[in-house]
Scaffold this motif. Structure first.
Motif, PDB file in Angstrom:
ATOM      1  N   VAL A   1       0.857  -1.186   0.000  1.00  0.00           N
ATOM      2  CA  VAL A   1       0.000   0.000   0.000  1.00  0.00           C
ATOM      3  C   VAL A   1       0.894   1.237   0.000  1.00  0.00           C
ATOM      4  CG1 VAL A   1      -1.807   1.267   1.225  1.00  0.00           C
ATOM      5  CG2 VAL A   1      -1.802  -1.244   1.257  1.00  0.00           C
ATOM      6  N   PRO A   2       0.777   2.041  -1.040  1.00  0.00           N
ATOM      7  CA  PRO A   2       1.633   3.227  -1.119  1.00  0.00           C
ATOM      8  C   PRO A   2       1.379   4.203   0.032  1.00  0.00           C
ATOM      9  CG  PRO A   2       0.457   2.857  -3.195  1.00  0.00           C
ATOM     10  CD  PRO A   2      -0.100   1.900  -2.194  1.00  0.00           C
ATOM     11  N   GLN A   3       2.381   4.991   0.335  1.00  0.00           N
ATOM     12  CA  GLN A   3       2.252   6.024   1.360  1.00  0.00           C
ATOM     13  C   GLN A   3       1.396   7.186   0.865  1.00  0.00           C
ATOM     14  OE1 GLN A   3       3.343   5.754   4.500  1.00  0.00           O
ATOM     15  NE2 GLN A   3       4.238   3.756   4.096  1.00  0.00           N
ATOM     16  N   LEU A   4       1.218   7.284  -0.435  1.00  0.00           N
ATOM     17  CA  LEU A   4       0.419   8.348  -1.032  1.00  0.00           C
ATOM     18  C   LEU A   4      -1.054   7.966  -1.050  1.00  0.00           C
ATOM     19  CD1 LEU A   4       2.683   8.869  -4.171  1.00  0.00           C
ATOM     20  CD2 LEU A   4       2.661  10.282  -2.105  1.00  0.00           C
ATOM     21  N   ASP A   5      -1.918   8.972  -1.032  1.00  0.00           N
ATOM     22  CA  ASP A   5      -3.347   8.723  -1.154  1.00  0.00           C
ATOM     23  C   ASP A   5      -3.644   8.230  -2.578  1.00  0.00           C
ATOM     24  OD1 ASP A   5      -3.407   9.725   1.390  1.00  0.00           O
ATOM     25  OD2 ASP A   5      -4.401  11.600   0.870  1.00  0.00           O
ATOM     26  N   LEU A   6      -4.662   7.373  -2.702  1.00  0.00           N
ATOM     27  CA  LEU A   6      -4.991   6.772  -3.991  1.00  0.00           C
ATOM     28  C   LEU A   6      -6.407   7.131  -4.421  1.00  0.00           C
ATOM     29  CD1 LEU A   6      -3.675   3.105  -3.488  1.00  0.00           C
ATOM     30  CD2 LEU A   6      -2.469   5.038  -4.516  1.00  0.00           C
ATOM     31  N   TYR A   7      -6.571   7.285  -5.730  1.00  0.00           N
ATOM     32  CA  TYR A   7      -7.907   7.441  -6.292  1.00  0.00           C
ATOM     33  C   TYR A   7      -8.599   6.080  -6.278  1.00  0.00           C
ATOM     34  CZ  TYR A   7      -6.650  12.067  -8.083  1.00  0.00           C
ATOM     35  OH  TYR A   7      -6.269  13.378  -8.187  1.00  0.00           O
ATOM     36  N   MET A   8      -9.919   6.108  -6.394  1.00  0.00           N
ATOM     37  CA  MET A   8     -10.722   4.876  -6.378  1.00  0.00           C
ATOM     38  C   MET A   8     -10.183   3.842  -7.362  1.00  0.00           C
ATOM     39  SD  MET A   8     -13.532   3.144  -5.424  1.00  0.00           S
ATOM     40  CE  MET A   8     -14.860   4.191  -4.894  1.00  0.00           C
ATOM     41  N   ASP A   9      -9.928   4.240  -8.605  1.00  0.00           N
ATOM     42  CA  ASP A   9      -9.448   3.280  -9.606  1.00  0.00           C
ATOM     43  C   ASP A   9      -8.120   2.652  -9.196  1.00  0.00           C
ATOM     44  OD1 ASP A   9     -11.660   3.636 -11.178  1.00  0.00           O
ATOM     45  OD2 ASP A   9     -10.716   5.069 -12.539  1.00  0.00           O
ATOM     46  N   GLN A  10      -7.274   3.404  -8.542  1.00  0.00           N
ATOM     47  CA  GLN A  10      -6.001   2.869  -8.073  1.00  0.00           C
ATOM     48  C   GLN A  10      -6.207   1.864  -6.942  1.00  0.00           C
ATOM     49  OE1 GLN A  10      -4.419   6.830  -7.334  1.00  0.00           O
ATOM     50  NE2 GLN A  10      -2.785   6.454  -8.829  1.00  0.00           N
ATOM     51  N   VAL A  11      -7.160   2.134  -6.071  1.00  0.00           N
ATOM     52  CA  VAL A  11      -7.488   1.197  -4.983  1.00  0.00           C
ATOM     53  C   VAL A  11      -8.013  -0.108  -5.573  1.00  0.00           C
ATOM     54  CG1 VAL A  11      -8.987   0.772  -2.987  1.00  0.00           C
ATOM     55  CG2 VAL A  11      -7.950   3.035  -3.303  1.00  0.00           C
ATOM     56  N   LEU A  12      -8.932   0.000  -6.532  1.00  0.00           N
ATOM     57  CA  LEU A  12      -9.505  -1.194  -7.161  1.00  0.00           C
ATOM     58  C   LEU A  12      -8.427  -2.002  -7.881  1.00  0.00           C
ATOM     59  CD1 LEU A  12     -12.835   0.275  -8.599  1.00  0.00           C
ATOM     60  CD2 LEU A  12     -12.501  -0.984  -6.459  1.00  0.00           C
ATOM     61  N   THR A  13      -7.501  -1.308  -8.545  1.00  0.00           N
ATOM     62  CA  THR A  13      -6.404  -1.988  -9.239  1.00  0.00           C
ATOM     63  C   THR A  13      -5.503  -2.709  -8.243  1.00  0.00           C
ATOM     64  OG1 THR A  13      -6.446  -0.397 -11.048  1.00  0.00           O
ATOM     65  CG2 THR A  13      -4.410  -1.654 -10.760  1.00  0.00           C
TER      66      THR A  13
ATOM     67  N   LYS B   1     -11.312  13.082  -3.436  1.00  0.00           N
ATOM     68  CA  LYS B   1     -11.520  11.872  -4.234  1.00  0.00           C
ATOM     69  C   LYS B   1     -10.473  10.805  -3.965  1.00  0.00           C
ATOM     70  CE  LYS B   1     -13.857  14.182  -7.988  1.00  0.00           C
ATOM     71  NZ  LYS B   1     -14.152  14.103  -9.404  1.00  0.00           N
ATOM     72  N   LYS B   2      -9.632  11.032  -2.960  1.00  0.00           N
ATOM     73  CA  LYS B   2      -8.551  10.090  -2.692  1.00  0.00           C
ATOM     74  C   LYS B   2      -8.746   9.388  -1.354  1.00  0.00           C
ATOM     75  CE  LYS B   2      -4.868  12.230  -5.395  1.00  0.00           C
ATOM     76  NZ  LYS B   2      -3.494  12.736  -5.309  1.00  0.00           N
ATOM     77  N   TYR B   3      -8.265   8.139  -1.312  1.00  0.00           N
ATOM     78  CA  TYR B   3      -8.331   7.315  -0.111  1.00  0.00           C
ATOM     79  C   TYR B   3      -6.961   7.315   0.557  1.00  0.00           C
ATOM     80  CZ  TYR B   3     -12.788   5.804  -1.882  1.00  0.00           C
ATOM     81  OH  TYR B   3     -14.081   5.801  -2.322  1.00  0.00           O
ATOM     82  N   THR B   4      -6.966   7.558   1.850  1.00  0.00           N
ATOM     83  CA  THR B   4      -5.713   7.571   2.604  1.00  0.00           C
ATOM     84  C   THR B   4      -5.238   6.140   2.840  1.00  0.00           C
ATOM     85  OG1 THR B   4      -6.794   7.469   4.758  1.00  0.00           O
ATOM     86  CG2 THR B   4      -6.423   9.684   3.806  1.00  0.00           C
ATOM     87  N   ARG B   5      -4.008   6.029   3.238  1.00  0.00           N
ATOM     88  CA  ARG B   5      -3.439   4.723   3.577  1.00  0.00           C
ATOM     89  C   ARG B   5      -4.272   4.057   4.676  1.00  0.00           C
ATOM     90  NH1 ARG B   5       1.334   1.866   3.274  1.00  0.00           N
ATOM     91  NH2 ARG B   5       1.857   0.712   5.163  1.00  0.00           N
ATOM     92  N   ASP B   6      -4.682   4.831   5.698  1.00  0.00           N
ATOM     93  CA  ASP B   6      -5.488   4.277   6.786  1.00  0.00           C
ATOM     94  C   ASP B   6      -6.842   3.781   6.268  1.00  0.00           C
ATOM     95  OD1 ASP B   6      -5.554   3.677   9.640  1.00  0.00           O
ATOM     96  OD2 ASP B   6      -7.248   5.087   9.683  1.00  0.00           O
ATOM     97  N   GLN B   7      -7.450   4.516   5.343  1.00  0.00           N
ATOM     98  CA  GLN B   7      -8.728   4.059   4.778  1.00  0.00           C
ATOM     99  C   GLN B   7      -8.545   2.783   3.965  1.00  0.00           C
ATOM    100  OE1 GLN B   7      -9.543   7.884   2.963  1.00  0.00           O
ATOM    101  NE2 GLN B   7     -11.457   8.021   4.118  1.00  0.00           N
ATOM    102  N   ILE B   8      -7.422   2.658   3.295  1.00  0.00           N
ATOM    103  CA  ILE B   8      -7.157   1.434   2.530  1.00  0.00           C
ATOM    104  C   ILE B   8      -6.967   0.262   3.491  1.00  0.00           C
ATOM    105  CG2 ILE B   8      -5.559   0.298   0.936  1.00  0.00           C
ATOM    106  CD1 ILE B   8      -5.120   3.165  -0.288  1.00  0.00           C
TER     107      ILE B   8
END
Length: 176
Positions: free
Chosen positions: A22-34, A72-79
Motif C-alpha cells: 500500500v503506497p504512502q500516497l493517497d490513492l484514487y478509487m481506480d487505483q485502490v480497485l487496481t 476523491k482520494k483514499y488515505t493509507r489508513d482508509q485502505i
C-alpha cells in the motif's frame, strides 16, 4: 477432480496485500480497485468475479464501515480499513463488520498486519490438521458432500465465535 491434498495446498497458498504493497500516497478509487484486483486475483473463484467495486466501496463509506473520503482520494489508513472490511465481510454481516471497523479508535494497519501474521501461522498448522483429521473421498459425491458439510460446520462455529465477540461490544461503542 483434484485430490483433497492438492485442493488444500491451493487454498492455503493465497496471496495477500501487505502493508508494504500500500503506497504512502493517497490513492484514487481506480487505483485502490487496481491494487485489490492485481494483488488478490488468485482469491477469485472465477476470473469474472469482482473482489471490490466502486459501488461496494461507496456503500461501505455510506454505511459507515470505513471513514468518509475527503476529496476523491483514499488515505493509507482508509485502505487498511478497507482491507479489514474485505476480510471480515467474507464471513460476517455488514452490521457486524461496521461494529468492528466503523470506528475512529482502531489502528487498522496494526490490526491488518496482525491478521497477516496470524494467517501465516494458520497456513502452517491448519493444512496439516485437515490432512490428519478430515476424511472423505472427494471424488465420490457422498464423500464430497460429507466433507463439505463438516467444513461448513467448522466455518459456522468460527463465524458464531466472531458474532459472539461483536455481540459483546457495548451498544454505545457500536454507535447504536
Amino acid at each position: 477432480m483434484p485430490r483433497l491434498e492438492q485442493t488444500i495446498d491451493a487454498v492455503f497458498s493465497d496471496r495477500d496485500i501487505t502493508p508494504s504493497d500500500v503506497p504512502q500516497l493517497d490513492l484514487y478509487m481506480d487505483q485502490v480497485l487496481t491494487l485489490f484486483d492485481r494483488t488478490l486475483s488468485e482469491s477469485k473463484r472465477t476470473p469474472e468475479d469482482k473482489l471490490l467495486t466502486k459501488t461496494m466501496v461507496n456503500n461501505y463509506v455510506k454505511e459507515g464501515l470505513i471513514t468518509p473520503v475527503r476529496g476523491k482520494k483514499y488515505t493509507r489508513d482508509q485502505i487498511m480499513q478497507l482491507l479489514c472490511v474485505y476480510h471480515l465481510k467474507q464471513t460476517l454481516r455488514l452490521s457486524d463488520v461496521k461494529a468492528l471497523t466503523g470506528r475512529a479508535d482502531v489502528d487498522f494497519e496494526s490490526c491488518y498486519a496482525s491478521l497477516l501474521e496470524e494467517k501465516e501461522r494458520m497456513r502452517e498448522y491448519i493444512p496439516e490438521l485437515l490432512r490428519s483429521k478430515v476424511t472423505g473421498d472427494v471424488s465420490d459425491p457422498n464423500g464430497r458432500l460429507r466433507l463439505c458439510l463438516a467444513l461448513s460446520e467448522i466455518a459456522n462455529y468460527l463465524r458464531r465465535l466472531c458474532e459472539s465477540m461483536v455481540d459483546a461490544i457495548p451498544p454505545e461503542e457500536k454507535g447504536e
